[in-house]
Design an enzyme around this catalytic site. Sequence first.
Site, PDB file in Angstrom:
ATOM      1  N   ASP A  46      -0.318   4.973   0.805  1.00 24.03           N
ATOM      2  CA  ASP A  46      -0.377   5.930   1.843  1.00 24.03           C
ATOM      3  C   ASP A  46      -0.401   5.440   3.300  1.00 24.03           C
ATOM      4  O   ASP A  46      -1.056   4.431   3.747  1.00 24.03           O
ATOM      5  CB  ASP A  46      -1.783   6.642   1.753  1.00 24.03           C
ATOM      6  CG  ASP A  46      -1.978   7.352   0.448  1.00 24.03           C
ATOM      7  OD1 ASP A  46      -2.500   8.343   0.470  1.00 24.03           O
ATOM      8  OD2 ASP A  46      -1.462   7.001  -0.528  1.00 24.03           O
ATOM      9  N   ASP A  51       0.758  -1.132   0.025  1.00 23.58           N
ATOM     10  CA  ASP A  51       0.015  -0.169   0.166  1.00 23.58           C
ATOM     11  C   ASP A  51       0.860   0.956  -0.081  1.00 23.58           C
ATOM     12  O   ASP A  51       2.125   1.051   0.477  1.00 23.58           O
ATOM     13  CB  ASP A  51      -0.816  -0.028   1.262  1.00 23.58           C
ATOM     14  CG  ASP A  51      -1.663   1.248   1.398  1.00 23.58           C
ATOM     15  OD1 ASP A  51      -2.251   1.702   0.337  1.00 23.58           O
ATOM     16  OD2 ASP A  51      -1.790   1.730   2.624  1.00 23.58           O
TER      17      ASP A  51
END
Length: 410
Positions: free
Chosen positions: A197, A195
């Site tokens: 963020d 991922d």
Amino acid sequence: MSELVLVNVSGRDKPGLTSEITGIMGQYDVRILDIGQAVIHDHLTWGILIEIPDESKSSPVIRDLLFRLHALDLQVRFAPITVEEYQAWAEGRNRACYIVTLLSRDIKAEQIARVSAITARHGLNIDNITRLSARPSLNQGENRIACVEFSVRGTPSDLEQLRADFLHIAGEMNVDIAFQEDSIFRRNRRLVVFDMDSTLIEAEVIDELAHEAGVGEQVAEITERAMQGELDFSQSFAERLALLKGLDESVLESIAGRLRMTEGAEHLIRSLKALGYRTAILSGGFTYFARHLQQKLGIDYVYANELDIVDGKVTGQVKGQIVDGKRKAELLLEIAEKEHISREQVIAVGDGANDLPMLSQAGLGVAFRAKPLVKESARHSISTLGLDAILYLIGFRESDTNQTLQNSSL
């Protein structure tokens, strides 16, 4: 009939000891059944289980070893082993093997005591304890890293309760504890997907965009609820995105320039690349920023959401399919197939509820500094150290990765 003897040697280490000891044994045609050695602060602990042929007799072997080891100022202990004891031990070696990894800023005696108490309570016996991190400095420092790995054997009656027990004491002692099967895939991973963020970077980019658009508080509240799993990601994403309508495109470059990498991210990516791993960003964020990281870190694959921009202004929509949790899991499998590897060879790392589908698909799913719901649902989590602690979960020593990076830079 042959004799079985366990020989334990301890004392100050020096070059050539193994050759000296086994050389004496070799004169009597001794068979080695097991052998192990550890050196801590120049102090040797050495064990060897031997089978002495009937025609050799044990007395001359033990006599010669005693004389030589005494001359070398080493302590030695001999213990006879029955055939029944040996057979029971040998059969036990076929029991399931697991790895318990303890990660902390500092390893304390209480941490090891409580981890080992849980393994014992669940019927697991510790075979080996290995330090994977470098020898710690005596100087205080915030970014210290410590890792100890336990190799354990046995058949726990309740794996979920075992994991829950580890999670409980990890929270109490502010450490991370990973428990995984010691399978062929553990040191044979080939792809790591991240991922973006709050995983590779410390920010939620959509919150940064919202701040520039003057709707920061509204969007941050929705983001937090989505990451906690309280809101459907796609619905909340569309709602947040609509609030960005009219934002000037020039803001994107400014935000990209000030994004801070998560602790350990750059070291981890450099190490993975040097070790031949493939890497990917699977993000519910935006491709503009994912491409920025790709260029900076050398990421192989990037999948994120494409902001729709018309006449230099954000329209409040995205182009194409939204990369939500379901899509991340699909992309993980697609990349693995393209790379001709099994999903067991994939590591997935994320922090939010929308990362859980891809974490569950990976052979090693890691919740990184995650929300409580994600931490409880994921098999593994890292909260106290940086991203590069993942290298310990796949069995690499700090010296391994440092040497690999040094060689790759030559």
